[in-house]
Design an enzyme around this catalytic site. Structure first.
Site, PDB file in Angstrom:
ATOM      1  N   LYS A  87      -7.073 -71.705 -12.368  1.00  0.00           N
ATOM      2  CA  LYS A  87      -8.294 -72.051 -13.087  1.00  0.00           C
ATOM      3  C   LYS A  87      -8.341 -73.539 -13.396  1.00  0.00           C
ATOM      4  O   LYS A  87      -7.304 -74.197 -13.545  1.00  0.00           O
ATOM      5  CB  LYS A  87      -8.395 -71.234 -14.387  1.00  0.00           C
TER       6      LYS A  87
ATOM      7  N   THR B 282     -10.627 -66.404 -20.513  1.00  0.00           N
ATOM      8  CA  THR B 282      -9.795 -66.338 -19.310  1.00  0.00           C
ATOM      9  C   THR B 282      -9.606 -64.901 -18.852  1.00  0.00           C
ATOM     10  O   THR B 282      -9.754 -64.585 -17.666  1.00  0.00           O
ATOM     11  CB  THR B 282      -8.422 -66.991 -19.583  1.00  0.00           C
TER      12      THR B 282
ATOM     13  N   GLN C 235       0.701 -77.109 -28.621  1.00  0.00           N
ATOM     14  CA  GLN C 235       0.914 -78.559 -28.700  1.00  0.00           C
ATOM     15  C   GLN C 235       2.404 -78.854 -28.529  1.00  0.00           C
ATOM     16  O   GLN C 235       3.066 -79.366 -29.424  1.00  0.00           O
ATOM     17  CB  GLN C 235       0.396 -79.096 -30.036  1.00  0.00           C
TER      18      GLN C 235
ATOM     19  N   ASP D  14      -6.931 -65.977 -26.951  1.00  0.00           N
ATOM     20  CA  ASP D  14      -7.648 -66.728 -27.982  1.00  0.00           C
ATOM     21  C   ASP D  14      -9.131 -66.378 -27.932  1.00  0.00           C
ATOM     22  O   ASP D  14      -9.589 -65.464 -28.605  1.00  0.00           O
ATOM     23  CB  ASP D  14      -7.401 -68.221 -27.782  1.00  0.00           C
TER      24      ASP D  14
ATOM     25  N   HIS E 291       4.780 -69.948 -26.742  1.00  0.00           N
ATOM     26  CA  HIS E 291       3.903 -70.401 -25.661  1.00  0.00           C
ATOM     27  C   HIS E 291       4.688 -71.178 -24.608  1.00  0.00           C
ATOM     28  O   HIS E 291       4.357 -71.141 -23.419  1.00  0.00           O
ATOM     29  CB  HIS E 291       2.785 -71.270 -26.230  1.00  0.00           C
TER      30      HIS E 291
ATOM     31  N   ASP F 165      -8.520 -75.371 -57.604  1.00  0.00           N
ATOM     32  CA  ASP F 165      -8.854 -76.273 -56.505  1.00  0.00           C
ATOM     33  C   ASP F 165      -8.358 -75.781 -55.153  1.00  0.00           C
ATOM     34  O   ASP F 165      -8.504 -76.460 -54.140  1.00  0.00           O
ATOM     35  CB  ASP F 165      -8.304 -77.679 -56.781  1.00  0.00           C
TER      36      ASP F 165
ATOM     37  N   GLU G  95      -5.088 -74.953 -54.491  1.00  0.00           N
ATOM     38  CA  GLU G  95      -3.627 -75.062 -54.432  1.00  0.00           C
ATOM     39  C   GLU G  95      -2.993 -73.726 -54.812  1.00  0.00           C
ATOM     40  O   GLU G  95      -3.527 -72.978 -55.629  1.00  0.00           O
ATOM     41  CB  GLU G  95      -3.171 -76.148 -55.399  1.00  0.00           C
TER      42      GLU G  95
ATOM     43  N   ASP H 165      -2.956 -67.757 -15.274  1.00  0.00           N
ATOM     44  CA  ASP H 165      -2.909 -69.178 -14.934  1.00  0.00           C
ATOM     45  C   ASP H 165      -1.554 -69.495 -14.310  1.00  0.00           C
ATOM     46  O   ASP H 165      -0.635 -68.673 -14.321  1.00  0.00           O
ATOM     47  CB  ASP H 165      -3.169 -70.065 -16.158  1.00  0.00           C
TER      48      ASP H 165
END
Length: 313
Positions: A195, A229, A100, A225, A133, A41, A43, A172
């Site tokens: 930006k 940019t 995040q 990514d 990050h 499955d 796992e 940035d």
């Protein structure tokens, strides 16, 4: 009484095995044996195939997507804890979900904090990572964090290029601190790209703060990514009179059609590390290994030595 420091062993998650083998070779030992059993499955269950009782284990695993990589690391940490390892150091060259790091709008998670808590709960006694990050992610941990900088790898390469009229650029506003650090070390000028995005990974407008006319420009960022940019910044800079544009990005995520964007852009070269395995080769992408850096710092941690001489800026 003679101080005795138990031996160390190095193990790898399945997707970081190539990097782990290079780290182990630089460290001077064989990569430890671990097997991964799969159920029908999907796992899976990792198993150490040698004793780790009473020693320090270094578990090498970049937690890039899919989430199976993070889950594999958590299971290996738990297995090491239950096998009575004395120290468990999670070596995470690329720390996933690092974008995040805060609530930037209502009703969203702080994914980086959640990952940090899961790693600690699983049983890691120390964390080693590179070019987070956001530096403040270190504060999400209650355990020691060794935060390494790929500048140790990149700066000697930049100096070897012998570029005149060098300018360091940030793609940035958030990366301006990193760009200024590189520029200070290299004695160069700095420009910053401003930006605005329509949504994640989609740039609406980009403006350049500073002059690049007649300059050899190096863009500096922690990750690439989609490549949008960097491609856009390189094109804008060439339009503004730059002689050449290169980019330095520690973590080569390169999702979607990133390779096509990079290859079609005005970039002369994209320099990355092997913190994430490169999905396919490209004439425009140069990979510098972070294996020696991690192996050296792992030796220092094992021998309780200072790692401050690994920070050259």
């Amino acid at each position: 009484m003679t101080h005795f420091e138990p031996e160390a062993k190095i193990f790898a998650c399945s997707q970081s095995k190539d990097l782990a083998e290079r780290i182990a070779k630089n460290y001077g030992i064989e990569l430890g044996k671990v097997t991964l059993s799969h159920y029908s499955d999907g796992e899976f269950q990792p198993s150490f195939e040698e004793s780790i009782r009473g020693i320090r284990v270094f578990l090498i695993c970049s937690t890039f997507p899919s989430s199976d990589n993070l889950m594999e690391l958590l299971l290996m940490i738990d297995a090491a804890k239950r096998a009575s390892a004395r120290h468990i150091t999670a070596v995470i060259p690329y720390f996933g979900l690092a974008r995040q790091d805060r609530k930037d709008k209502p009703r969203v998670p702080i994914g980086a904090k959640l990952v940090a808590k899961m790693i600690e709960t699983a049983g890691a006694t120390r964390v080693m990572t590179m070019d987070l990050h956001a530096d403040q992610i270190q504060g999400f941990f209650e355990k020691p964090v060794d935060h390494l900088y790929a500048s140790t790898i990149f700066l000697p390469y930049v100096e070897s290029l012998g570029l005149e009229n060098l300018t360091i650029a940030s793609p940035d506003m958030g990366g301006s601190k990193r760009a200024y650090a590189y520029a200070k070390y290299l004695g160069s000028e700095v420009v910053v790209c401003y930006k605005q995005r329509k949504k994640a990974n989609v740039i609406e407008t980009m403006e350049l703060i500073g002059d690049v006319s007649g300059r050899n420009v190096i863009l500096v960022d922690d990750m690439v990514d989609t490549g949008g940019t960097l491609a856009k910044a390189a094109d804008v800079m060439m339009e503004k009179g730059a002689l050449s544009v290169r980019a330095i990005c520690t973590h080569a995520i390169l999702s979607g059609n990133a390779f096509e964007k990079i290859e079609a852009s005005s970039l002369t070269e994209l320099i990355v590390t092997d913190s994430i395995p490169l999905k396919r080769p490209s004439d425009k992408i140069r990979v510098l290994s972070c294996a020696e850096l991690f192996a050296d710092v792992m030796h220092m941690v094992q021998n309780n030595n200072s790692i401050s001489n690994k920070f050259i800026m």
